[in-house]
Write an enzyme that holds these catalytic residues in place. Structure first.
Site, PDB file in Angstrom:
ATOM      1  N   GLY A  41       2.657  68.495  -4.820  1.00 55.22           N
ATOM      2  CA  GLY A  41       1.246  68.604  -4.466  1.00 55.22           C
ATOM      3  C   GLY A  41       0.384  69.265  -5.512  1.00 55.22           C
ATOM      4  O   GLY A  41       0.285  68.816  -6.657  1.00 55.22           O
ATOM      5  N   GLY A  94       0.520  67.269  11.287  1.00 60.36           N
ATOM      6  CA  GLY A  94       0.289  66.411  10.129  1.00 60.36           C
ATOM      7  C   GLY A  94       1.155  66.738   8.930  1.00 60.36           C
ATOM      8  O   GLY A  94       0.897  66.252   7.822  1.00 60.36           O
ATOM      9  N   ASP A 108      12.953  62.092  -0.196  1.00 65.71           N
ATOM     10  CA  ASP A 108      11.698  62.531  -0.813  1.00 65.71           C
ATOM     11  C   ASP A 108      11.981  63.560  -1.903  1.00 65.71           C
ATOM     12  O   ASP A 108      11.483  63.457  -3.023  1.00 65.71           O
ATOM     13  CB  ASP A 108      10.782  63.126   0.259  1.00 65.71           C
ATOM     14  CG  ASP A 108       9.493  63.668  -0.321  1.00 65.71           C
ATOM     15  OD1 ASP A 108       8.559  62.875  -0.511  1.00 65.71           O
ATOM     16  OD2 ASP A 108       9.419  64.887  -0.598  1.00 65.71           O
ATOM     17  N   LYS A 112      11.674  63.411  -6.190  1.00 68.98           N
ATOM     18  CA  LYS A 112      10.955  64.420  -6.978  1.00 68.98           C
ATOM     19  C   LYS A 112      11.842  65.063  -8.040  1.00 68.98           C
ATOM     20  O   LYS A 112      11.433  65.214  -9.196  1.00 68.98           O
ATOM     21  CB  LYS A 112      10.389  65.487  -6.039  1.00 68.98           C
ATOM     22  CG  LYS A 112       9.301  64.960  -5.118  1.00 68.98           C
ATOM     23  CD  LYS A 112       8.911  65.988  -4.061  1.00 68.98           C
ATOM     24  CE  LYS A 112       7.830  65.458  -3.141  1.00 68.98           C
ATOM     25  NZ  LYS A 112       7.506  66.397  -2.037  1.00 68.98           N
ATOM     26  N   GLY A 209      -0.217  67.711   1.775  1.00 72.45           N
ATOM     27  CA  GLY A 209      -1.530  67.723   2.408  1.00 72.45           C
ATOM     28  C   GLY A 209      -2.573  67.044   1.553  1.00 72.45           C
ATOM     29  O   GLY A 209      -2.428  66.912   0.337  1.00 72.45           O
TER      30      GLY A 209
END
Length: 343
Positions: A41, A94, A108, A112, A209
């Site tokens: 992020g 969320g 995931d 990365k 997010g």
């Protein structure tokens, strides 16, 4: 890219699976390709590795790089919440996709850590040889037992260069409570970078997010504008060095570490002796062990132990033999324990 358009993406699967081809194509067509948002992020890990630490020899990377897994494990530990309830909470807030499969099965994080390995060690994407394990089989019981032994459970990505091979993996680990990673809570991400000259550095921040992703995309947008106007090309040039080195990916079975084992057995005299005998034949010693009261009416006792540092192949061989014992029931569950040099 063939039409000379600069491209920015947050798609980690795209980079992990096709990055080698994309980097070559971008270089050939002299366009900017940005992917800062694909890992961690708002944490500028890709920019840091390819620019600020470009002159360093990176020995290892270790990090909590999936916010969904971290949130679930944190809720299980802090609020004594079952896995399914913690996952439902993550969805409601969320923090997890409607289909969270790639998060909780470890893919995931594998995407990365593969991207970071490729950038740091200048190798082709190691995704196909990256060991992946998710958090689906971790129970509240494991969280509790680990805590009693002085550990917490986190899901991490690890990449480390040893001689002419690289270890690359994404899986749960037991982490000592005095390790700084144990304090990374909720959906936060953290990455520890160890170099041969600067020592150890840590990056910490929001790993998921909309705002965090937008921040990373915007940083790439600034880079793309600079690239297009000839101001700065360092990020572009360095990223295209990926895939230039021919270094092998170490077989996961050969990677050594301590292990956590959770075994269910009937409350019969001599069971522990049988288990320790099997471990001894594989040269595995027990660093810590606890036995608890039966958890259900079947009178199975949970036996939890931490082993010395051994190869995964030795653990697998031992587990197979332990599971064949008459008084051992259910599957033996194992998790690696993070070694001190991986902090």
């Amino acid at each position: 890219i063939r039409n000379k358009k600069h491209v920015i993406t947050a798609n980690k699967a795209l980079i992990a699976e096709h990055g080698d081809e994309i980097f070559q194509l971008a270089k050939k067509n002299n366009v900017y390709f940005g992917f800062e948002a694909s890992v961690a992020g708002a944490i500028p890990i890709i920019n840091t590795l390819t620019k600020n630490m470009a002159n360093e020899n990176i020995i290892s990377l270790a990090g909590i790089i999936n916010g969904t897994c971290n949130y679930i494990l944190d809720q299980m530990a802090s609020n004594d919440m079952p896995f399914d309830d913690a996952l439902s909470s993550a969805k409601e807030l969320g923090y997890a996709e409607a289909d969270p499969t790639f998060d909780i099965n470890g893919m995931d994080a594998a995407h990365k850590i593969s991207i970071l390995s490729s950038l740091v060690y200048k190798i082709k994407s190691p995704l196909q040889k990256t060991y992946v394990q998710g958090i689906e089989d971790i129970t509240s019981m494991d969280i509790k037992f680990a805590s009693e032994l002085g550990y917490c459970i986190k899901h991490v990505g690890i990449s480390r260069k040893l001689d002419e091979s690289i270890e690359c993996m994404a899986h749960p680990v037991l982490i000592e409570k005095d390790n700084i990673f144990s304090n990374v809570s909720g959906v936060m991400n953290a990455l520890m970078i160890r170099g041969d000259r600067f020592g150890t550095s840590m990056l910490y921040g929001n790993g998921a997010g909309g705002d965090a992703t937008a921040s990373a995309v915007t940083s790439n947008l600034v880079d793309a504008i600079n690239f297009a106007t000839g101001i700065d090309t360092s990020s572009f040039n360095i990223s295209n060095d990926s895939g230039s080195e021919n270094i092998s990916i170490k077989n996961y079975d050969d990677i050594e570490s301590p292990f956590y084992l959770r075994i269910f057995a009937e409350d019969i005299s001599g069971v522990m002796a049988e288990i320790t005998k099997i471990l001894a034949k594989e040269s595995i010693s027990i660093e810590a062990v606890t036995q608890h009261e039966p958890t259900d009416k079947n009178l199975l006792i949970p036996i939890v132990m931490i082993t010395n540092s051994v190869s995964f192949s030795s653990i697998k061989n031992s587990i197979k033999k332990i599971e064949s014992l008459e008084h051992v029931k259910e599957t033996v569950f194992s998790i690696r324990v993070l070694k001190s040099d991986e902090k």
